[in-house]
Enzyme design. Structure first.
Site, mmCIF file in Angstrom:
data_model
loop_
_atom_site.group_PDB
_atom_site.id
_atom_site.type_symbol
_atom_site.label_atom_id
_atom_site.label_comp_id
_atom_site.label_asym_id
_atom_site.label_seq_id
_atom_site.Cartn_x
_atom_site.Cartn_y
_atom_site.Cartn_z
ATOM 1 N N ARG A 50 55.805 2.997 81.808
ATOM 2 C CA ARG A 50 56.187 4.134 81.813
ATOM 3 C C ARG A 50 56.755 4.568 80.651
ATOM 4 O O ARG A 50 57.993 4.657 80.540
ATOM 5 C CB ARG A 50 56.892 4.683 83.082
ATOM 6 C CG ARG A 50 56.359 4.291 84.391
ATOM 7 C CD ARG A 50 57.304 4.212 85.469
ATOM 8 N NE ARG A 50 56.817 3.739 86.767
ATOM 9 C CZ ARG A 50 57.267 3.142 87.675
ATOM 10 N NH1 ARG A 50 58.693 2.568 87.575
ATOM 11 N NH2 ARG A 50 56.913 2.833 88.709
ATOM 12 N N ASP A 52 58.397 6.534 77.401
ATOM 13 C CA ASP A 52 59.180 7.791 77.027
ATOM 14 C C ASP A 52 58.437 8.560 76.525
ATOM 15 O O ASP A 52 57.527 8.508 75.731
ATOM 16 C CB ASP A 52 60.462 7.149 76.390
ATOM 17 C CG ASP A 52 61.482 6.783 77.432
ATOM 18 O OD1 ASP A 52 61.476 7.078 78.719
ATOM 19 O OD2 ASP A 52 62.330 5.963 77.018
ATOM 20 N N TYR A 110 54.952 -4.777 71.380
ATOM 21 C CA TYR A 110 55.124 -3.264 70.847
ATOM 22 C C TYR A 110 55.076 -3.582 69.341
ATOM 23 O O TYR A 110 55.693 -4.623 68.827
ATOM 24 C CB TYR A 110 56.579 -2.939 71.411
ATOM 25 C CG TYR A 110 56.409 -2.811 72.907
ATOM 26 C CD1 TYR A 110 56.648 -1.115 73.085
ATOM 27 C CD2 TYR A 110 56.849 -3.287 73.846
ATOM 28 C CE1 TYR A 110 56.486 -0.854 74.474
ATOM 29 C CE2 TYR A 110 56.789 -2.911 75.215
ATOM 30 C CZ TYR A 110 56.784 -1.793 75.427
ATOM 31 O OH TYR A 110 56.819 -1.310 76.883
ATOM 32 N N ARG A 197 63.635 -0.150 71.622
ATOM 33 C CA ARG A 197 64.367 0.916 70.741
ATOM 34 C C ARG A 197 65.789 0.665 70.227
ATOM 35 O O ARG A 197 66.283 0.967 69.216
ATOM 36 C CB ARG A 197 64.468 2.343 71.272
ATOM 37 C CG ARG A 197 62.561 2.912 71.235
ATOM 38 C CD ARG A 197 62.530 4.067 72.152
ATOM 39 N NE ARG A 197 63.436 4.954 71.810
ATOM 40 C CZ ARG A 197 63.643 6.219 72.343
ATOM 41 N NH1 ARG A 197 62.941 6.204 73.776
ATOM 42 N NH2 ARG A 197 64.511 7.211 72.236
#
Lengths: 247, 247
Positions: A50, A52, A110, A197
Site C-alpha cells: 500500500r 503512500d 526499492y 523513506r
C-alpha cells in the site's frame, strides 16, 4: 473462477497512494474500475504494497478473482487499454486460488533517488528528492553497512499499529551516483511503515555531516523513531519489484 | 543597462513550446512574466532555441536587458523563486550588450530517448518515446555514421522557410542503451526545423528493419523530406546544452 496476478507500474504523482480512501483518488480504485469495466464483474484487487501518496512503482503486485474468459497472461494488454497512462499493468498470469500477495514470502526492492546538485532540475522534480547541499556518498555507504542484516528497525518506523514485530532483514543496501542523482537501492524481506523513506532521510543527514556513520548504529539500537532523521519526501521512492519464491 | 544571459531548464509537457503564440501558454512568456515581476521592468527575453510543444531542455539559453541591481550571477536564484516548478534557471551571468544567443556561434547538444520494451512505463511516458517492437541498435549506429559530418540535411527538415542553407555539420551522433532506454546523443553546429526528431524517427525505422543502414545515405542524397522516416514525438527530445565559443 481464476485468481489473476498483476504486476503494476505507476507514476504516483497524481494519486493519494494505493489504498482506497474516502477523500481523493487512489491507484487501487482506478485499477478496480478498469478491471470491472473490462470483465463486467465487480472486481476488487488485493495489493501487495500500500504505497503512500506520491510514491511510484515499477513492480507492485495485485491479485483478483474472475470468471472472465480473457487468458490470464493477456489481462496485462487488455487492462492497459482502459487504464490512464500513469498506471500500467506490465505482466499478468494465473496463481493458485489461495495465493495472497501479502502473506506469500517475498523479497521487496526499492529505489530512493536523490538529485544532489545545487540547482533544481524540472525534469526530475517528480521522481527525485532535490538536495542542494553536497553529500558525502562514502560516509552514506559506511552508515548503510550498519543497517544491512537482521535488525529491529523500530527507530525507522513512523507508526507500528498492528505490526507484531519490528524486526526485518535488509539483504542489501547500495548507493550509486549516476550523474547528479544518488540512487539508494534497498532489498529486504519486508519493510515497516515509511522505513525506506526514514532510512533515506537519515542517510542524507549522514551525507551532510549531521550524523557520523557510526551514529546510525546508535540510532538503530535506540529503537526510538525520534532518534533517526526526517522522513524523506515520497516522490523519490520507487517500489522496484516484489519477487516471490514460488508462483 | 546590463545584458544578462540565462541557462534555462524545463519540463516542456505543459507548454506550447518556447515561443510566444496567441493560443496557449509558452515558456518564453512565463519567463518574461517572472523577470518582469522580479525587476519591475517590462522584460522580453531573446531565446536561443525555439523548442516545440512537449520538448524539454536542460540548457536552453536566453538573454534580456535590465537596469536591475540584482547581481548578474544571482538572477538564477532570484527568478527561480517566482517561476513554476517545471521551469528553472540553472545559471545566469552578464554578457556584452551586443551578444545574441542565436547569432553567436555555438555547439548544440540534444538527447533523444526511446523506451524500447514491450510494455509501457508510466514513469517514463513524458521523457521517452515508447517503441514496443525490438530495435537493432547496431544497425542504428551504422546508419548514424552516414549522418555524421557536413551534409545537406534537406531530407531531415520539415519546413525550411527563411533558412538560407540546409547544410549543417553533425559533430557526433552516438547511441547508447541504458537498461530499456536507447539514448541518441547528437551534437552539431545547428539544426533545421524538426531535424533531430526526423533523424530519431529514421533511425527507429532502421532499427526495426524498414530501412537498411545504407539507405540512410540514399535518403540524405535525395534531399527530399518524404524520403526520410516520420518525425519522432516531441516528449523524447531534450535540448541538453548550447556551448558558445566565447562568453
Amino acid at each position: 473462477m481464476k485468481r489473476i496476478r498483476l504486476t503494476v507500474a505507476y507514476d504516483g504523482t497524481a494519486y493519494c497512494g494505493w489504498q482506497i480512501q474516502p477523500n481523493g483518488i487512489t491507484i487501487e480504485e482506478v485499477i478496480n474500475r478498469a478491471l470491472s469495466r473490462l470483465t463486467g464483474e465487480d472486481i476488487a484487487v488485493i495489493g501487495a504494497s500500500r504505497t503512500d501518496a506520491g510514491v511510484h512503482a515499477r513492480g507492485n503486485v495485485a491479485v483478483f478473482d474472475t470468471m472472465s474468459a480473457i487468458p490470464p497472461e493477456r489481462f496485462a494488454y487488455a487492462v492497459n487499454t482502459v487504464l490512464p497512462e500513469d498506471i500500467a499493468v506490465v505482466k499478468s498470469g494465473e496463481v493458485p486460488g489461495n495465493w495472497h500477495p501479502r502473506y506469500a514470502e517475498s523479497v521487496k526492492s526499492y529505489e530512493y533517488r536523490i538529485l544532489n546538485q545545487e540547482m533544481p532540475d524540472p525534469l526530475r522534480r517528480k521522481d527525485t528528492w532535490h538536495v542542494s547541499f553536497p553529500l558525502d556518498i562514502d560516509k552514506m555507504r559506511q552508515a548503510a553497512a550498519y543497517l544491512t542484516g537482521e535488525h529491529d528497525f523500530r527507530s525507522f518506523c513512523s507508526i507500528h499499529t498492528g505490526v507484531k514485530s519490528t524486526v526485518r532483514t535488509i539483504f542489501s543496501l547500495d548507493l550509486d551516483r549516476e550523474d547528479a542523482v544518488i540512487v539508494i537501492r534497498i532489498k529486504g524481506n519486508g519493510f515497516l511503515y515509511n522505513m525506506v523513506r526514514i532510512i533515506a532521510g537519515t542517510l542524507v543527514d549522514v551525507g551532510r555531516g549531521f550524523y557520523s556513520p557510526g551514529e546510525v548504529r546508535d540510532i538503530l539500537e535506540a529503537k526510538e523513531r525520534k532518534r533517526a532523521g526526517a522522513t524523506a519526501p515520497p516522490q523519490g521512492l520507487i517500489l522496484s519489484s516484489i519477487e516471490y519464491g514460488r508462483n
